[in-house]
Scaffold this motif. Structure first.
Motif, PDB file in Angstrom:
ATOM      1  N   ILE A 197       3.375 -24.859   7.510  1.00 19.81           N
ATOM      2  CA  ILE A 197       3.131 -25.826   8.325  1.00 19.81           C
ATOM      3  C   ILE A 197       3.275 -25.654   9.930  1.00 19.81           C
ATOM      4  CG2 ILE A 197       3.665 -27.806   6.683  1.00 19.81           C
ATOM      5  CD1 ILE A 197       6.594 -28.215   7.657  1.00 19.81           C
ATOM      6  N   SER A 198       4.104 -24.744  10.430  1.00 25.08           N
ATOM      7  CA  SER A 198       4.237 -24.489  11.700  1.00 25.08           C
ATOM      8  C   SER A 198       2.877 -24.240  12.313  1.00 25.08           C
ATOM      9  CB  SER A 198       5.549 -23.504  11.953  1.00 25.08           C
ATOM     10  OG  SER A 198       4.745 -22.143  11.733  1.00 25.08           O
ATOM     11  N   GLN A 205       2.920 -33.548   9.305  1.00 29.89           N
ATOM     12  CA  GLN A 205       1.600 -33.297   8.400  1.00 29.89           C
ATOM     13  C   GLN A 205       0.522 -34.229   8.801  1.00 29.89           C
ATOM     14  OE1 GLN A 205       1.896 -33.207   4.194  1.00 29.89           O
ATOM     15  NE2 GLN A 205       2.467 -31.185   4.639  1.00 29.89           N
ATOM     16  N   GLU A 206       0.760 -35.349   9.274  1.00 29.61           N
ATOM     17  CA  GLU A 206      -0.325 -36.491   9.365  1.00 29.61           C
ATOM     18  C   GLU A 206      -1.033 -36.496  10.713  1.00 29.61           C
ATOM     19  OE1 GLU A 206       0.190 -40.053   7.189  1.00 29.61           O
ATOM     20  OE2 GLU A 206       1.075 -39.119   5.784  1.00 29.61           O
ATOM     21  N   VAL A 211      15.542 -30.300  12.406  1.00 29.50           N
ATOM     22  CA  VAL A 211      15.383 -29.938  13.794  1.00 29.50           C
ATOM     23  C   VAL A 211      14.515 -28.995  14.278  1.00 29.50           C
ATOM     24  CG1 VAL A 211      16.771 -28.751  15.546  1.00 29.50           C
ATOM     25  CG2 VAL A 211      17.806 -30.404  14.089  1.00 29.50           C
ATOM     26  N   ASN A 212      14.030 -28.032  13.448  1.00 28.46           N
ATOM     27  CA  ASN A 212      13.003 -27.121  13.594  1.00 28.46           C
ATOM     28  C   ASN A 212      11.608 -27.629  13.611  1.00 28.46           C
ATOM     29  OD1 ASN A 212      13.779 -23.864  13.995  1.00 28.46           O
ATOM     30  ND2 ASN A 212      15.454 -25.065  12.965  1.00 28.46           N
ATOM     31  N   LEU A 213      11.753 -28.592  12.587  1.00 28.64           N
ATOM     32  CA  LEU A 213      10.219 -29.264  12.519  1.00 28.64           C
ATOM     33  C   LEU A 213       9.915 -30.113  13.659  1.00 28.64           C
ATOM     34  CD1 LEU A 213       7.612 -29.188  10.810  1.00 28.64           C
ATOM     35  CD2 LEU A 213       8.615 -30.832   9.393  1.00 28.64           C
ATOM     36  N   GLU A 214      10.831 -30.718  14.063  1.00 34.48           N
ATOM     37  CA  GLU A 214      10.790 -31.494  15.350  1.00 34.48           C
ATOM     38  C   GLU A 214      10.359 -30.750  16.470  1.00 34.48           C
ATOM     39  OE1 GLU A 214      13.965 -35.086  13.767  1.00 34.48           O
ATOM     40  OE2 GLU A 214      14.527 -33.608  15.379  1.00 34.48           O
ATOM     41  N   GLY A 234      14.570 -37.185   8.362  1.00 35.00           N
ATOM     42  CA  GLY A 234      13.925 -36.101   7.892  1.00 35.00           C
ATOM     43  C   GLY A 234      12.553 -36.080   7.341  1.00 35.00           C
ATOM     44  N   LEU A 235      12.499 -37.194   6.497  1.00 35.60           N
ATOM     45  CA  LEU A 235      11.087 -37.468   5.920  1.00 35.60           C
ATOM     46  C   LEU A 235      10.139 -37.882   7.042  1.00 35.60           C
ATOM     47  CD1 LEU A 235      10.427 -37.549   3.005  1.00 35.60           C
ATOM     48  CD2 LEU A 235      11.139 -39.960   2.794  1.00 35.60           C
ATOM     49  N   GLY A 236      10.650 -38.456   8.176  1.00 32.79           N
ATOM     50  CA  GLY A 236       9.731 -39.107   9.038  1.00 32.79           C
ATOM     51  C   GLY A 236       9.205 -37.892   9.956  1.00 32.79           C
ATOM     52  N   ILE A 237       9.794 -36.852  10.268  1.00 26.38           N
ATOM     53  CA  ILE A 237       9.009 -35.650  11.032  1.00 26.38           C
ATOM     54  C   ILE A 237       8.150 -34.739  10.033  1.00 26.38           C
ATOM     55  CG2 ILE A 237      11.389 -34.106  10.542  1.00 26.38           C
ATOM     56  CD1 ILE A 237       8.549 -34.152  13.346  1.00 26.38           C
TER      57      ILE A 237
END
Lengths: 606, 606
Positions: free
Chosen positions: A602-603, A47-48, A526-529, A39-42
């Motif tokens: 963010i999207s 972001q980066e 999942v959505n952010l991925e 989670g933190l990873g995505i």
């Protein structure tokens, strides 16, 4: 700074270009939204990284992230995540590993490490109890993972060492990272490390990690042990055979990848079975600290010319892909191959697929002895398989082509080979034939990192003769369950109850996390991925399978004749997008869904 | 119990047949007469072994013996001895190794370990700070030395581990023992361990060793550092190139064994030189603790197919025998071969000789492709050399014959090959052609363990154009000097002054040892070794060299045409026996000499 249990509260940022490191606090909001690991990873990755960064360029980053349950007292909770943009797929990658790395990282005072830029010369990172140092590694460049770890320990003393082998240095697109002897195998994080000239990370520390409710955690830990020991798979088959227990069952189900997924039954399956491994080859069970599932075992090859090879494994996936999928039924050869993959730092799943693909090309006359420098690259030729692992790792001859992964190798060899280049989104498939297992068919197609063995329906939810509707619903749940595991740090196992997991997280962190909170977090992840992947150009047309599975029925065995019906497959996808709140045309998350998950801002980035 | 400094005062006796261990005090008289290491070793061997014991039978014993100077504060003083009856020669064997084993053994409270009997099942010995335990090693049997060490450390924590590889298990007659990464290489002590089913000895401890006069020792230690750093070889060439510095000089002197000692100049010498090793292959200098001679280096192979091999070495002898003597000029191949020899536990000197011998047989048509299972076993074929190392270690095909050593292999292959089977008393020769170096010719012939690289004239005593008389006298001195080193625990180096050595021994032990005492001890040791060998059937006729050196002149280079004159050689032997007080007819120590050395009683035993 927030004061949740289970966290050190900061990450180390390493700028290899400038040769600098600095501590950065973890934000409370971020932790509440994404918890840790995957989670933190995505979150960080999205972001980066701007869009369309070359995964092997300085702009890509590597995120090593611990999870809140990574504590010495909890069994089967040592999974930590490596997240990056994959050089194999060009999209989101999480790659999970076990071992003591996460424990040491927390004991050194960190929840994670962010690596960016490229070092001019080879280096390694030495993290010692709150201090961090970038050290020269010119003398280690060119060494295997094992030798690297040994020589680093000679320099810094006892430490957990994550390192790449020569495959990572040589930018093999499916190079792994070895954390001591446990791999973050899939998707090429080792190549990203190699591209940054970061040979290794060594960590040591003795700081204690605060636990919010140690009494409750103690009770829960007992409960976890109880659940594990009562489970027929994780309390019995797994400690007895390791993950290799699955060879027999998968073969009987007609789902064991055989000769580059031409069929699902391997007549040599007994030669690579968990039973044989246990009887003849296993010399030691070597679990992670406190784990009773104890999947890891040490095996020793007995027969010439492989006699004397020792490895940690082979895991089920390795047996399936370097074994049956290459037509190889010699346990001794697979033990030797597994050891080589560990030493050179190669993902066994991708390596097995790539070699099986090349074997099929060879048998079909698409490549010849001239292309293989004299190697008889036929199914079942174990010595050729092992030689190819070496050539891939050092990019020798045909190995240089195969080092690119099956998607690019297929393009380089001949367009026509695409239909049997077995990958999804560039990620080679794991050890289950999707024609024999409809849940896998959908799972492979929609998994965030491409053809993934970690996206699945929990054992407890599986049914015989389920409808496609049920499969898709189970899979949506399963996908979130797995994100939760890979975010809180639990191994796949019998802990399928979100109640227990939420209770564990709450007692460690003191956050008061409900099952619903966990699912929301997973859905957000999942959505952010998916948003990340869409930003990289992924759309519905990529959520598919290799052509072989739609057009070539399984050739033999109990699943003989089975093939994936394209109409049903597309209906299932429709239903999946619907359940997810994603656009059916593009496969992209809708604005509404993103807003609901607090991701609307963010999207839009990139 | 005596109270000399530098000693723990006891040894551990391990009866593998009964599965028992017990402590035994060291007797004061014994210590005063034989000190430690080699000296103590032949004392025990002579006392405890009856004549004509099969070296691989339960009746043979293994003596691991520390030396009084084995202390963390003294540089270059970590040599300890393994003494046994050699399965390669059937006579006395000392095999010296460095590393931290001796330090740990003393810190665990022991001066040595005596191993006797045979265990029914594989075991390892775990010595932890005064306690000893025989542990099961079935899971380690079949592993390389490195893997064995790693898995034992997983079980017992940080410890120094002495272990055998598969060559020792398979009773290869020149199998070595690896103490961490330092070998007791010569004469097959690893096969003796293998015959006893003793896979390893792990040692750990933190007991302090008493020093009689620490102030004086401190001064002396400074003096030793000063002597080392001022010495052109040991203070400059050695730290710069390791022992590999000798390749160039030996080749220029026309003494580098080439193609099974057919000539003394190797046209590929540059490819295996110390200079090349330093420039292109050395990645790390890895000295024993506190040593400034720092002979040990870590090298990394760079070229396909050996790329990625890492080894500690190769030493001069390895370069000479696996290199020039096999006609091989590829450093990469020798690095890979050296690593394999370490992993499988093979002595590189004997292995090089044996393979060179087989290559000559092959080139002469005495053995054919049928015998080699298709291997083109020609001089210069590096891949064949490496494959043979593997076949020898596992006794595959021709490897099973070569595993017996060159003396027995020659007999098995064809009587006529005896003239170029390069050994003395069964021990294959080291890296100096005796036709080019008359001191070596005599040294090889008379050394207690057979063809030995440790019996030599100290550098400081060597002269150009010396008479045979001078050579023999120098050699008698050198033989005693070397026994002193291998008994007190010093590495070969610039400490050629018996005054300094006596002073070191006295300040550590408090024994008041004079140079004359040391020489007497050494003479006693040499005589007892000879008495042991005589008891095993050795006589003057065994003090000879391979026929090649008497009848075939060196073929090329600066020493072209040189051959050993049999008359001169015999005269030198006469003179040597005379100096030693040995019978000229039989080569046996006289009663008078034994009486003089206080050995009259034991010489009658057996």
């Amino acid at each position: 700074m927030f004061r949740y249990g289970g966290y050190a509260g900061k990450v180390l940022r390493v700028d290899l270009g400038r040769g600098e490191t600095r501590d950065e606090p973890l934000e409370e909001d971020t932790v509440r939204s994404f918890l840790g690991g995957e989670g933190l990873g995505i979150h960080f990755l999205f972001q980066e990284l701007r869009a369309n960064v070359n995964p092997l360029a300085p702009e890509n980053k590597l995120f090593f992230l611990t999870c809140p349950l990574n504590l010495p007292s909890i069994p089967s909770a040592l999974k930590h995540a490596v997240v990056t943009k994959s050089p194999l797929t060009g999209i989101f990658l999480k790659s999970m590993a076990s071992g003591t790395f996460a424990l040491k990282l927390k004991a050194a005072g960190y929840d994670g490490v962010i690596v960016e830029g490229v070092s001019e010369k080879p280096v390694y990172l030495w993290m010692n109890n709150g201090k961090a140092e970038i050290r020269k590694a010119g003398h280690l460049w060119g060494m295997t993972t094992h030798d690297t770890q040994r020589y680093i320990r000679e320099e810094v003393g006892d430490a957990t060492v994550a390192s790449i082998g020569q495959a990572g240095e040589n930018l093999v697109r499916y190079a792994c990272i070895l954390f001591d002897r446990r791999a973050a195998g899939r998707g090429g994080p080792g190549a990203v490390m190699g591209s940054k000239r970061l040979k290794a990370i060594a960590v040591k520390g003795d700081q204690e990690v605060h636990i919010a409710n140690p009494e409750r955690l103690k009770e829960l830990t007992k409960e976890v042990y109880r659940i594990i020991s009562a489970h027929p798979t994780f309390g019995d088959s797994m400690p007895r055979y390791g993950t290799a227990y699955a060879v027999g069952a998968t073969n009987e189900a007609g789902a064991l990848p055989t000769r580059n997924f031409q069929t699902g039954v391997f007549d040599g399956a007994e030669g690579i079975s968990g039973e044989l491994m246990r009887e003849k080859y296993t010399v030691k069970i070597s679990p992670c600290p406190r784990c009773t599932m104890a999947c890891n075992r040490v095996t020793l090859a007995k027969e010439w010319p492989y006699v004397g090879s020792v490895t940690e494994g082979p895991e089920y996936e390795t047996l399936a892909l370097l074994g049956g999928d290459c037509g190889i039924d010699r346990m001794d050869a697979i033990i030797a191959a597994d050891r080589l993959c560990d030493e050179y730092g190669l993902d066994t799943i991708s390596a097995g697929n790539v070699i099986a693909f090349a074997m099929e090309c060879y048998e079909r006359g698409i490549i010849t002895k001239e292309d293989t420098d004299g190697l008889e690259l036929r199914f079942g030729n174990d010595q050729a398989m092992i030689e190819m692992l070496r050539r891939i790792s050092f990019r020798q001859g045909l190995g240089n082509v195969l080092a690119e992964g099956v998607r690019l190798a297929s393009k380089a060899i001949a367009e026509e080979t695409g239909r049997f280049a077995i990958h999804v989104k560039g990620m080679e498939l794991p050890g289950y034939d999707p024609r024999a297992m409809p849940d896998k068919a959908i799972a492979y197609a929609i998994a965030s990192r491409g053809g993934c063995h970690l996206t699945e329906i929990p054992l407890g939810l599986r049914k015989k003769g389920w409808s496609m509707e049920e499969v898709v619903e189970g899979l949506k749940l399963g996908q979130e369950w797995r994100v939760i595991l890979d975010t809180v740090g639990l191994c796949r196992g019998p802990i399928e109850s979100l109640d227990v997991i939420a209770d564990l997280v709450s007692s460690v962190t003191g956050m008061g996390m409900s099952p619903q909170d966990l699912r929301m977090m997973a859905e957000r992840t999942v959505n952010l991925e998916r948003a990340f992947n869409v930003r990289e150009g992924i759309s519905r047309r990529d959520d598919t399978l290799p052509e072989r599975f739609f057009t070539e029925p399984i050739q033999s065995g109990p699943t003989r004749g089975q093939v994936i019906n394209r109409g049903e497959f597309n209906q299932a996808l429709d239903r999946y997008y619907e359940l997810r709140g994603w656009d059916k045309e593009t496969g992209a998350p809708t604005e509404a869904k993103l807003r609901e998950l607090g991701l609307s801002i963010i999207s839009m980035r990139g």
